[in-house]
Design a protein around this motif. Sequence first.
Motif, mmCIF file in Angstrom:
data_model
loop_
_atom_site.group_PDB
_atom_site.id
_atom_site.type_symbol
_atom_site.label_atom_id
_atom_site.label_comp_id
_atom_site.label_asym_id
_atom_site.label_seq_id
_atom_site.Cartn_x
_atom_site.Cartn_y
_atom_site.Cartn_z
ATOM 1 N N PHE A 18 0.834 -1.216 0.000
ATOM 2 C CA PHE A 18 0.000 0.000 0.000
ATOM 3 C C PHE A 18 0.870 1.268 0.000
ATOM 4 O O PHE A 18 0.597 2.213 -0.733
ATOM 5 N N HIS A 26 -4.220 8.044 1.531
ATOM 6 C CA HIS A 26 -5.271 7.195 0.972
ATOM 7 C C HIS A 26 -5.975 6.411 2.095
ATOM 8 O O HIS A 26 -5.311 5.845 2.969
ATOM 9 N N HIS A 28 -7.208 3.497 2.174
ATOM 10 C CA HIS A 28 -6.757 2.102 2.312
ATOM 11 C C HIS A 28 -5.563 1.987 3.261
ATOM 12 O O HIS A 28 -5.429 0.995 3.983
ATOM 13 N N SER A 32 -5.274 -0.093 6.784
ATOM 14 C CA SER A 32 -4.107 -0.948 7.019
ATOM 15 C C SER A 32 -3.461 -0.637 8.371
ATOM 16 O O SER A 32 -3.143 -1.549 9.149
ATOM 17 N N HIS A 70 -16.806 5.764 7.534
ATOM 18 C CA HIS A 70 -15.488 5.232 7.896
ATOM 19 C C HIS A 70 -14.838 6.012 9.033
ATOM 20 O O HIS A 70 -13.943 5.490 9.708
#
Length: 252
Positions: A18, A26, A28, A32, A70
């Motif tokens: 990533f 980002h 993601h 992570s 989120h």
Amino acid sequence: MGDYSKALEFYEKAHKIFENALPPNHPHLAISYGNIGQVYNDMGDYSKALEFNEKAHQIFENALPPNHPHLAFPYNWFGKIYRSMKDYSKALDNFEKCLSIRRKALLDNHPYLALTYSNIGDVHQLMGNYERALAFHPTALNIQENVQCNPLECATTYINLGETYREMKDYSTALTFYQKGLEIREKKLPKNHPDLAVVYHNMAKLYLSTRKYSMAMKNIQQAVEIAQEKLPSTHPHLLEYRETFEKLRKKI
């Protein structure tokens, strides 16, 4: 599966990819960081867990609009870490922030809302606010028993309810809820999973309180065996189980 060092190894490999492939803000990457933080929390390394969760939180705050669902994730993760650290006021504050976001962003019967109600109920129980706990747990169960949820989430709510009733000295009701939660976990998890050790320890404390020492010993031995195999030697859960074992040994 409760194999935290393996989980960490794979999450770290994923994270490197990533980092090389994505811009530093980002979402993601935030997920992570959060995943790595949760494994450190499970391993009892709370300072590392906080460090990674803070990184996740900063990315989400910078990358997402203010009403994005989120944004609830880091507050949920912070809540779990602070609960593990026994900083219950901070845990409650974070779980309540998580609930506020999820109530606005999700349907009333969403499984994530049920999880948050269960977490808030659990913290109230740990703070000794048993009536408040009993206001939140049935709300969680009402969703979990009527909507397609992960059965393990429902099991956690049963066990949280069991803990509340045990603290209230209603041992028969507590045992009923423990057994419901344990039955699900035993079906769904490996025999040596640390989440099973948590229930065995709870039941050992209940049997200790009701002077059923042989039942208590059977359960605490199971908890200690699992924790010795699956958790770091300094993990707070393992230390707590050994302490209960010693208390029980002196009674017999």
